[in-house]
Design an enzyme around this catalytic site. Structure first.
Site, PDB file in Angstrom:
ATOM      1  N   ASP A 155      -6.862  -3.763  -6.102  1.00 24.79           N
ATOM      2  CA  ASP A 155      -6.413  -2.712  -5.553  1.00 24.79           C
ATOM      3  C   ASP A 155      -4.997  -2.311  -5.664  1.00 24.79           C
ATOM      4  OD1 ASP A 155      -8.378  -4.303  -3.983  1.00 24.79           O
ATOM      5  OD2 ASP A 155      -8.476  -2.833  -2.463  1.00 24.79           O
ATOM      6  N   ASP A 197       0.974  -1.162   0.010  1.00 23.59           N
ATOM      7  CA  ASP A 197      -0.047  -0.001  -0.002  1.00 23.59           C
ATOM      8  C   ASP A 197       0.679   1.163  -0.159  1.00 23.59           C
ATOM      9  OD1 ASP A 197      -2.609  -1.144   0.012  1.00 23.59           O
ATOM     10  OD2 ASP A 197      -2.454  -1.859   2.040  1.00 23.59           O
TER      11      ASP A 197
END
Length: 402
Positions: free
Chosen positions: A178, A118
């Protein structure tokens, strides 16, 4: 007949001019409303009892309505600084920049955090947006190190960056849709340094995902599990969707945004085609509801009881605006869709009333329905992509005027 045609044309032109004038007024009023709403966020760094804590980044609200703060290791930590940079871009007011700089620098140590994928989510809305504004060399160095950290999670045999290290009982090597969003950091590093390793890894990941994550109609699985020994696909799941074969709305939004961004960075037409195919799924196969804000999963049709996901809508709006700049086939459709999403998100149904929900802008987002987590709540990343969409809308409107 000719008189009727001219009369219709006159009416259409009059309505268009009237809309543009009203839109300018509405846009200015909306920015004022947003500014006022964000002023209700507490000064987190100065709040009594929080001075010595690392949890300073707003994420959502707790079930009891309190502000839920997270630390810098949380995947959402970069979005509050991103909101602040967006407000500086929208208003030009220096105090937004000062706050953005403070919260951005609080994330600096994450440049060495290789524990998950992330880093793009955390560093691009914060340091990335900050670097665009300030050209601060320190930000550049931090971003490059962040990219170096992210590529340590790449596996050549699989052709992807590993997403999660948790859930090892379910996946040996999980890759989630994602993860496309984090590739922007690598493309940025490639352009800034000239080091092709960043490009090659991002490009390989994008192509592997394109090959394995999508069904024939261009809906997407959420998680693809790989065998780390052979590189083969062993499972396809939709972990945050209704079922493995359903279409999780925010996952589709990540795919739309991701491949649009990847086309911007590479100019490879295969990525533009992929983005257009995902857009076609959203618009013509899954179909958006009348107010353009989807339920948390596209396969669900119970609009009375199932929660919406305003965060998915915000991501789509931003992506559709950008895609309209590249697509020669459906430019007007993409712009109109994005405009309609923003109209809904800016309405009383989705935009918080003055002072409500601790200063968050949007309500009715869904984090993870299967986990019974963050359901029908404000979410900081919904606010970030909503503001990004407004900035892109403003840019398009300015280009149209010129």
């Amino acid at each position: 007949m000719r008189r009727i045609t001219l009369l219709i044309l006159f009416v259409v032109l009059f309505q268009a001019c009237h809309f543009q004038q009203n839109n300018k007024v509405s846009h200015d009023k909306l920015i004022n409303t947003i500014t006022e709403q964000l002023s209700y966020f507490p000064e987190i760094k100065d709040t009594l009892g929080l001075k010595n804590t690392s949890r300073i980044f707003p994420r959502t609200l707790t079930p009891s309505g309190k502000l839920h703060l997270v630390g810098k290791r949380d995947w959402t930590s970069g979005f509050y600084p991103g909101v602040l940079w967006s407000m500086y871009n929208l208003t030009g007011e220096e105090h937004w920049k000062e706050k953005a700089e403070y919260y951005t620098l609080e994330l600096e140590s994450e440049k060495f955090n290789a524990s998950n994928h992330d880093l793009g989510f955390k560093m691009m809305p914060s340091f990335g947006e900050g670097y665009k504004v300030t050209k601060n060399e320190k930000y550049k160095v931090i971003l490059i190190q962040s990219a170096k950290t992210l590529i340590t999670r790449f596996d050549e045999k699989i052709g992807c960056i590993r997403s999660w290290d948790h859930n090892k009982d379910k996946w040996d090597y999980p890759v989630i849709i994602d993860n496309l969003m984090n590739l922007e950091l690598l493309f940025w590093a490639w352009k800034e340094t000239g080091d092709s390793v960043f490009y090659n890894i991002a490009n390989t990941h994008a192509k592997t995902t394109m090959k394995n994550h999508f069904r024939n109609d261009y809906s997407s699985y959420h998680v693809v599990g790989y065998n780390p020994e052979t590189g083969e696909v062993v499972s396809k799941n939709t972990h945050q969707g209704y079922s493995d074969e359903s279409s999780w709305s925010r996952g589709q939004a990540w795919a739309l945004y991701g491949y649009t961004m990847i086309y911007r960075e590479t100019k490879d037409p295969i990525y533009l085609t992929q983005a257009e195919n995902v857009a076609n799924y959203i618009l013509n196969i899954a179909t958006l509801p009348e107010d353009y804000v989807p339920l948390w999963d596209f396969d669900l049709k119970d609009f009375k009881t199932e929660p919406r996901d305003a965060s998915a809508a915000a991501v789509m709006a931003s992506a559709f605006f950008e895609l309209s700049a590249y697509s020669s086939k459906n430019k007007d459709t993409y712009v109109n869709t994005a405009n309609n999403i923003l109209i809904s998100l800016s309405s009383k149904k989705y935009f918080n009333t003055k002072g409500a929900n601790k200063g968050f802008l949007l309500k009715h987002s869904t984090g993870s329905k299967p986990k019974n987590s963050e359901i029908d709540v404000p979410l900081i990343y919904a606010d970030y992509y909503y503001l990004e969409a407004l900035l892109r809308q403003t840019e398009i409107n300015n280009q149209t005027k010129n």
